[in-house]
Design an enzyme around this catalytic site. Structure first.
Site, PDB file in Angstrom:
ATOM      1  N   ASP A  50       6.784  -4.793 -11.283  1.00  0.00           N
ATOM      2  CA  ASP A  50       6.075  -6.078 -11.277  1.00  0.00           C
ATOM      3  C   ASP A  50       5.928  -6.653 -12.683  1.00  0.00           C
ATOM      4  O   ASP A  50       6.358  -7.779 -12.963  1.00  0.00           O
ATOM      5  CB  ASP A  50       4.712  -5.919 -10.608  1.00  0.00           C
ATOM      6  CG  ASP A  50       3.992  -4.631 -10.978  1.00  0.00           C
ATOM      7  OD1 ASP A  50       4.353  -4.012 -12.002  1.00  0.00           O
ATOM      8  OD2 ASP A  50       3.050  -4.242 -10.267  1.00  0.00           O
ATOM      9  N   ASP A  92       1.087  -5.864  -0.659  1.00  0.00           N
ATOM     10  CA  ASP A  92       1.081  -4.447  -0.304  1.00  0.00           C
ATOM     11  C   ASP A  92       0.606  -4.322   1.136  1.00  0.00           C
ATOM     12  O   ASP A  92      -0.204  -5.127   1.614  1.00  0.00           O
ATOM     13  CB  ASP A  92       0.144  -3.667  -1.225  1.00  0.00           C
ATOM     14  CG  ASP A  92       0.788  -3.387  -2.586  1.00  0.00           C
ATOM     15  OD1 ASP A  92       1.994  -3.635  -2.742  1.00  0.00           O
ATOM     16  OD2 ASP A  92       0.061  -2.933  -3.496  1.00  0.00           O
ATOM     17  N   ASP A 115      10.672   0.678   4.591  1.00  0.00           N
ATOM     18  CA  ASP A 115      11.443   1.741   3.959  1.00  0.00           C
ATOM     19  C   ASP A 115      11.177   3.099   4.590  1.00  0.00           C
ATOM     20  O   ASP A 115      11.752   4.100   4.179  1.00  0.00           O
ATOM     21  CB  ASP A 115      11.134   1.802   2.460  1.00  0.00           C
ATOM     22  CG  ASP A 115      12.298   1.316   1.610  1.00  0.00           C
ATOM     23  OD1 ASP A 115      13.254   0.763   2.183  1.00  0.00           O
ATOM     24  OD2 ASP A 115      12.255   1.485   0.377  1.00  0.00           O
ATOM     25  N   ASP A 139      -1.438  -2.587   2.641  1.00  0.00           N
ATOM     26  CA  ASP A 139      -2.864  -2.401   2.914  1.00  0.00           C
ATOM     27  C   ASP A 139      -3.693  -3.575   2.406  1.00  0.00           C
ATOM     28  O   ASP A 139      -4.919  -3.536   2.494  1.00  0.00           O
ATOM     29  CB  ASP A 139      -3.365  -1.111   2.257  1.00  0.00           C
ATOM     30  CG  ASP A 139      -3.234  -1.155   0.734  1.00  0.00           C
ATOM     31  OD1 ASP A 139      -2.093  -1.244   0.246  1.00  0.00           O
ATOM     32  OD2 ASP A 139      -4.261  -1.111   0.037  1.00  0.00           O
TER      33      ASP A 139
END
Length: 747
Positions: free
Chosen positions: A343, A246, A180, A248
């Protein structure tokens, strides 16, 4: 009667009957003697004596565990019954307002406490379902989604490289970067520099994916944040399952192998969630210097609460580290997007449709926590607003299709995030009396001994009993105190307009090159000054109103506790520099060092993506050899992994610290092959992290409080924080005065 059946399935008939008969008897005794305080004293302290004996001798017994939890719930309900029927008296309007605020905060706190006990009644420990016997073609296809927005490029690369190394048939899964940060909208930004940066990001990731076997996806516009990014990717992919990570969150190589089995076993299961674990300290751990000494803040949720939710068939999606059945998402139109906690909202909707979820308590990924207090606040504001949006817009009690215990489980998860109201009230409540003499808590000494003190003791003990291995006593109070000042306005905003909040990405990869005090320290300095003035007010009241000595002493003790919480909160905003680019992880691997044709056996002490510290068995000979070389002299390091395979790494010598030799890896940033080796070595082996996670140190409540106070005073920057506050206030006042002068309003 589903609740009784679930409990009954865990224990036998005799204990089940006697536990509930015993609690019923206690309840009848309490009600029958409600207005006889002396009877209450005998009953409650007799119950506490039994409670302590059961804990000392049989605390590991599951039946005793259930009794202890229910006894704690009983005392909490008994306390609030007394508060409601006996102690709500006031003399004037302001007394009424103060009493109402404290009573409301107590009702909320006890409601959350009761829901927490309910969630923790039984914990479900699921095992991994072995899929090693399946042929490759019989395994489901998986799309690995790694959404990214503005995070550092190398952070995303590391997660991609780890995902490409799953011990799952390579033809059965694909890895996708969902970028994004490189959308058409961002590439065509009116700001030329921003547009150029977005185009560079897109081109770099496209080349990286092509070279390493991953896939790159982006979209036209940045709509609906992370949920919109993932839903757009659904249009271009076809995997039966979707793994969301995610960017990371670096996964272990056995992630898919350990999670796919539950979805394969049960067609009604839509989700397998795993815990989030982290390799760096959060700002609280770093600024109090307690990283790896105390349990991490996330452990209470992922090692305890989620297992309780799983028992009640309501473990929910946490945004990352989750394997999801694609057909279930297709049925509801993809990831939900009405709230900014997409979520939990998605999981709630699918549970309401009768689908199931599973939670596997095995850490299989390592992520990066927010590195500054400001970053932590931003993250928690998002979580707070999102969960309150769920409470308002998707209230679990109104969700058809949920069992009543699922509704209660989700209500517990969403209502918790109103904690800011109660925490702020508890912080300022003692000042109601010390400053203004407001009588907001009507109770004499005997009633405090009969009702208040037992409730506080047992609540503290139950917290210790349930969570001592995953969160030390008073740590929740510290986090809530530090965060509530900032999340309270965010709650008010979402209550005023439930659809107002926007998704804000938690900053990752921040640099901390020097010590400083966060600007967020200012509210704590102001509250600390007010609380300190409260002690002066207490002395004044003691001198002029000696007949109120008992109330003054109790209120001053409360004020003292708040003062200590604020000192610790101020220490959390005293940011400590972090010079290391990579976090070092304790290790015990064997290694071989080769230099100029000579070989040295070594033991690895700690390891990171940038270098390694080792202990050389023939240290004197090694130092003698290096003494003839210049610094940064090249050598070869061979590290043996858990499968007895050697990984070859080029390194240079940096320094010798006592008996520890420090080496730096060469060209980590540029050498993708080397980086993939290191990622596999450090993050790919689950056993390395399991050993690290097994380290447990339990402190008693008093030890925990003492440690927090010591670390708070040791690490707080009082002078810097007060100067920052006064300069900010003076600057604001000066600006306002200049505005008045310019307008000519001298009067």
């Amino acid at each position: 009667m589903e609740f009784l059946k679930k409990i009954y399935s865990q224990i036998d008939d005799e204990w089940f009957i006697w536990i509930f008969i015993g609690l019923g008897t206690l309840f009848l005794l309490a009600i029958s003697s409600q207005f006889v305080v002396t009877s209450q004293l005998y009953m409650v302290y007799g119950g506490l004596a039994l409670f302590i004996l059961l804990y000392i001798f049989w605390r590991e017994n599951p039946y005793v565990s259930l009794f202890i939890k229910l006894f704690g719930l009983f005392l909490a309900l008994r306390y609030i019954y007394w508060r409601t029927t006996e102690s709500l008296e006031y003399e004037g309007f302001f007394d009424f307002i103060g009493a109402l605020l404290i009573y409301g905060a107590e009702v909320y706190a006890i409601t959350i406490y009761a829901m927490g006990i309910f969630t923790s009644l039984m914990l479900l420990n699921r095992r991994v379902i072995d899929i090693s016997g399946y042929k490759s073609e019989d395994l489901p296809t998986v799309d690995v989604y790694i959404p990214t927005y503005n995070e550092p490029i190398d952070m995303v690369e590391n997660t991609v490289l780890a995902s490409l190394n799953f011990n799952y048939p390579s033809e059965r899964y694909n890895v996708f970067i969902l970028d994004d940060g490189g959308t058409d909208q961002k590439c065509n930004d009116k700001d030329i520099a921003k547009g150029e940066e977005a185009r560079h990001r897109r081109e770099y990731f496209q080349a990286f994916c092509k070279k390493n076997g991953a896939h790159y996806l982006t979209r036209e516009r940045n709509l609906h944040a992370k949920a919109g990014n993932i839903n757009t990717a659904f249009l271009s992919t076809t995997g039966e399952y979707v793994l969301i990570l995610d960017c990371d969150h670096i996964p272990t190589s056995d992630f898919l192998k350990n999670t796919a089995g539950w979805l394969m076993k049960d067609p009604q299961m839509f989700l397998v969630q795993t815990p989030h674990s982290f390799y760096n300290p959060d700002p609280v751990e770093r600024n109090l210097n307690i990283f790896r000494d105390a349990p991490s803040e996330n452990e209470m949720f992922y090692k305890h609460i989620q297992k309780g939710h799983d028992f009640w068939e309501s473990s929910f999606f946490c945004g990352s580290g989750a394997l999801i059945r694609r057909s279930c998402l297709d049925e509801v139109g993809g990831i939900a997007g009405d709230t900014i906690t997409e979520d939990a909202e998605t999981a709630l909707g699918l549970h309401a449709r009768g689908y199931k979820s599973a939670y596997i308590d095995i850490p299989m990924l390592r992520g990066l926590q927010a590195e500054t207090f400001a970053g932590l606040v931003l993250q928690r504001i998002r979580w707070t607003q999102g969960m309150i949006q769920i409470f308002l817009l998707k209230n679990p009690l109104r969700q058809k299709g949920l069992n009543w215990y699922q509704k209660l489980s989700y209500m517990s998860a969403s209502m918790f995030w109103f904690f800011s109201f109660a925490r702020v009230i508890f912080l300022i409540a003692p000042l109601f009396y010390l400053f203004f003499g407001l009588k907001v808590y009507n109770a004499n000494g005997t009633e405090l001994l009969a009702y208040t003190l037992p409730h506080i003791i047992v609540a503290l003990f139950i917290s210790f009993y349930l969570y001592s291995k995953v969160r030390w006593s008073f740590f929740s109070e510290i986090y809530e105190t530090a965060l509530s000042i900032f999340t309270l306005p965010a709650i008010i905003e979402v209550l005023y307009n439930p659809r107002a909040p926007d998704f804000k990405v938690t900053p990752k990869g921040e640099n901390l090159e020097e010590d400083f005090v966060s600007h967020l320290a200012i509210p704590f300095v102001i509250l600390l000054i007010l609380t300190g003035l409260g002690f002066i007010a207490a002395i004044y009241r003691l001198y002029f109103y000696p007949q109120d000595i008992y109330v003054i002493v109790m209120t001053t003790l409360w004020n003292t506790f708040n003062f200590l919480l604020l000192v610790i909160a101020l220490a959390i905003t005293s940011e400590k520099k972090q010079l290391r680019q990579y976090v070092r992880i304790p290790a015990q691997d064997k290694a071989i060092i080769k230099i100029d044709g000579q070989t040295f056996m070594a033991q690895i002490l700690d390891l990171s993506m940038g270098g390694v510290a080792v202990k050389i068995h023939e240290n004197k000979l090694f130092e003698q050899l290096l003494g003839e070389k210049e610094k940064d002299y090249p050598l070869t390091l061979l590290v043996r992994d858990s499968e007895q395979q050697f990984t070859l790494i080029q390194a240079v010598y940096l320094a010798t610290i006592q008996d520890k030799v420090v080496l730096q890896f060469v060209d980590v940033e540029e050498d993708i092959v080397l980086r993939q080796k290191l990622i596999s070595l450090i993050f790919g082996e689950n056993t390395r992290w399991l050993e690290l996670d097994k380290q447990e140190r339990v402190l008693s409540p008093l030890q925990s409080l003492g440690m927090l106070i010591t670390q708070g005073f040791r690490n707080v920057y009082f002078k810097k924080a007060f100067l920052l506050t006064f300069n900010t206030i003076l600057g604001y006042l000066g600006k306002k005065i200049m505005q008045i002068i310019r307008k000519g309003n001298y009067a």
